[in-house]
Scaffold this active site. Structure first.
Site, PDB file in Angstrom:
ATOM      1  CE  LYS A 244     -70.143  -5.207  49.508  1.00  0.00           C
ATOM      2  NZ  LYS A 244     -68.950  -4.111  49.117  1.00  0.00           N
ATOM      3  CG  ASP A 249     -65.811  -7.524  45.175  1.00  0.00           C
ATOM      4  OD1 ASP A 249     -66.356  -7.867  44.126  1.00  0.00           O
ATOM      5  OD2 ASP A 249     -65.798  -6.247  45.566  1.00  0.00           O
ATOM      6  CE  LYS A 256     -62.817  -6.314  44.685  1.00  0.00           C
ATOM      7  NZ  LYS A 256     -62.818  -4.671  45.030  1.00  0.00           N
ATOM      8  CG  ASP A 267     -66.956  -6.818  49.671  1.00  0.00           C
ATOM      9  OD1 ASP A 267     -66.978  -6.051  50.434  1.00  0.00           O
ATOM     10  OD2 ASP A 267     -67.209  -6.667  48.534  1.00  0.00           O
ATOM     11  CG  ASP A 326     -64.882  -3.839  42.238  1.00  0.00           C
ATOM     12  OD1 ASP A 326     -65.082  -4.840  42.909  1.00  0.00           O
ATOM     13  OD2 ASP A 326     -63.590  -3.192  42.315  1.00  0.00           O
ATOM     14  CD  GLU A 328     -69.372  -5.803  44.854  1.00  0.00           C
ATOM     15  OE1 GLU A 328     -69.156  -5.789  46.277  1.00  0.00           O
ATOM     16  OE2 GLU A 328     -68.415  -5.073  44.251  1.00  0.00           O
ATOM     17  NE  ARG A 330     -71.882   1.592  44.957  1.00  0.00           N
ATOM     18  CZ  ARG A 330     -70.853   2.597  44.603  1.00  0.00           C
ATOM     19  NH1 ARG A 330     -71.044   3.614  43.714  1.00  0.00           N
ATOM     20  NH2 ARG A 330     -69.682   2.235  45.271  1.00  0.00           N
TER      21      ARG A 330
END
Length: 488
Positions: A244, A249, A256, A267, A326, A328, A330
């Site tokens: 990933k 993010d 967030k 991230d 959020d 994201e 996956r």
């Protein structure tokens, strides 16, 4: 230089050098017999009340000089000596050259000591005017072990792999967008037998990578997918690593809170790990094919951003109702897992700072591990050899109904229900792991999912060889897994 140059020399007698700081690793309780070759050292340690407790550090007079001592604690295994060497190098600071000696260490401990010293001496080339903190640039480990130059080079590759992750994760997001990370990947393997393919936004659209595109479309910096392939002629097995790579993010339109957004440059840990592992495998000339997929995007809010309720189509045609932008990671991993599956590797491992729920479940020292039984066992054994903590979590069949969407094949999140959030994410990813061949009833490709949201960044006090900040977690375990191929 972020990591020191490592070396080894054979010997056991006391050695004080004018141009190098001597660091001694001392176990607890103090053993006068084990230190008999070091006349006067036992008394010097007693004089400053140094008992060898794990994590302790002091300086003592010895043989007309001052030597540094780091406590090993009661343990006599490799992990204890790795931690002591790391803690000692962290505590020294500002010393250019260090010689490490462990008078009571068991045979074969040199590698753990060298690894710990290399990890503990790492520093990030910061943006401070004065260049920030400095640690040793050379470390020599002295022991009676028979160590070849290739053995030292192997440890150096592992330490440098962890450093590569830390460097990338520490870089601010304004200096490391999707294209920048792709460029770093190309540079990292430039002189190695690694084939690199970079898919830009048009390539992704033409190929049907709807998950990566859906996450990245809100940003002015378009997404990328980087494929790196190390394929030696001697390979007897093929391992794919999917990472990933969210370069920042914000949460997208599911924005967030301000406090949660701080640090979200990290991230992309999973992609950095995937890059570091394939580079080290090539440097180590491991007899295993390693293909890494870096799924890279900025998750930003804008008029183009994916909205809650939108439906994305993943690379395999699966439709996904996005209930939470959020969630994201996956989505980009879904495309990466499908791409990896199309190559029919023997094992797929995905690595991701995926869920805050994993920290609630396991804290900040254990990586969460999910997947197929035998593949998970193989990874956990490698993690034990590497000295990294990991814990096996289930993929409960009864939770699969939670993935159902009324208008699409899957939803990407459970809204209003925090129970088993990490397990839900694992089940979502499992859907995109392909079969060992193209027949409908074929077994699923062996797969391991690593959720490193808790362990990828150390927000607390330093410990052992681990500093505050990015940790490079799971790099050493994955390399131990690949190095195990030598004996298969």
């Amino acid at each position: 230089m972020p990591t020191p140059q490592l070396s080894h020399s054979t010997g056991s007698a006391p050695e004080i050098e004018a141009d190098a700081q001597l660091l001694l690793l001392i176990p607890s309780p103090l053993d006068e017999k084990a230190l008999e070759a070091w006349a006067g050292l036992f008394d010097a340690l007693r004089a400053v009340e140094f008992a060898g407790a794990a994590g302790s550090f002091s300086r003592v007079p010895f043989d007309g000089a001052t030597v540094a001592v780091a406590g090993v604690g009661p343990g006599r295994d490799a992990a204890a000596y790795r931690d002591a060497a790391g803690a000692g190098l962290r505590a020294l600071g500002g010393v250019e050259a260090v010689v490490v000696n462990a008078p009571a260490a068991p045979s074969g401990a040199w590698r753990a000591i060298a690894e710990g010293a290399g990890l503990g001496a790492y520093t990030f080339a910061s943006y401070k005017k004065d260049g920030g903190k400095r640690r040793a640039s050379t470390v020599r480990v002295v022991s009676d072990d028979d160590v070849a130059d290739d053995d030292v080079a192997a440890v150096q590759s592992v330490v440098d792999a962890v450093a590569l992750v830390k460097d990338l994760v520490s870089t601010p997001a304004d200096r490391l967008g999707p294209q920048d990370l792709a460029d770093e990947a190309v540079t990292a393997v430039r002189d190695l037998p690694v084939e690199v393919t970079v898919l830009d936004e048009q390539d992704l659209a033409d190929g049907g990578y709807g998950g990566i595109l859906g996450v990245g479309r809100g940003s002015d910096r378009p997404p990328r997918l980087v494929r790196l392939d190390y394929s030696p002629a001697t390979a007897t097995r093929h391992v794919a690593v999917v990472g990933k790579g969210i370069t920042f993010d914000t949460g997208g339109l599911s924005l967030k809170p301000a406090g949660s957004m701080v640090g979200m440059k990290y991230d992309m840990c999973g992609a950095a790990v995937a890059l570091a592992v394939v580079r080290a495998a090539a440097q180590l000339r491991l007899p295993v094919r390693v293909t890494s997929f870096l799924c890279i995007a900025d998750n930003m809010p804008s008029g183009r951003a994916t909205r809650p309720g939108d439906v994305l189509t993943a690379l395999d045609g699966t439709t996904i109702e996005v209930l939470n932008t959020d969630a994201e990671g996956r989505l980009v991993l879904a495309d990466g897992l499908v791409a990896a599956s199309r190559e029919h590797p023997d094992l797929i491992v995905d690595v991701a700072t995926l869920t805050g729920a994993i920290t609630v479940a396991l804290g900040t020292r254990h990586a969460g591990v999910m997947g197929e039984g035998e593949a998970v066992r193989e990874y956990l054994e490698a993690a034990t050899r590497a000295g990294e903590l990991a814990w096996h979590l289930p993929l409960p069949a009864h939770m699969r109904d939670d993935l159902d969407s009324p208008i699409a094949d899957l939803v990407n999140a459970k809204i209003g229900d925090p129970a088993g959030g990490s397990l839900f994410a694992g089940l979502f990813l499992q859907h995109f792991v392909g079969r060992v061949d193209d027949t409908a009833d074929a077994a699923r490709i062996p797969w391991v999912h690593l959720d490193i949201a808790g362990v990828g960044m150390n927000k607390g006090a330093p410990f052992g060889a681990t500093d505050k900040g990015p940790t490079g977690a799971t790099v050493r375990s994955l390399l131990a897994l690949l190095e195990g191929e030598r004996s298969r």
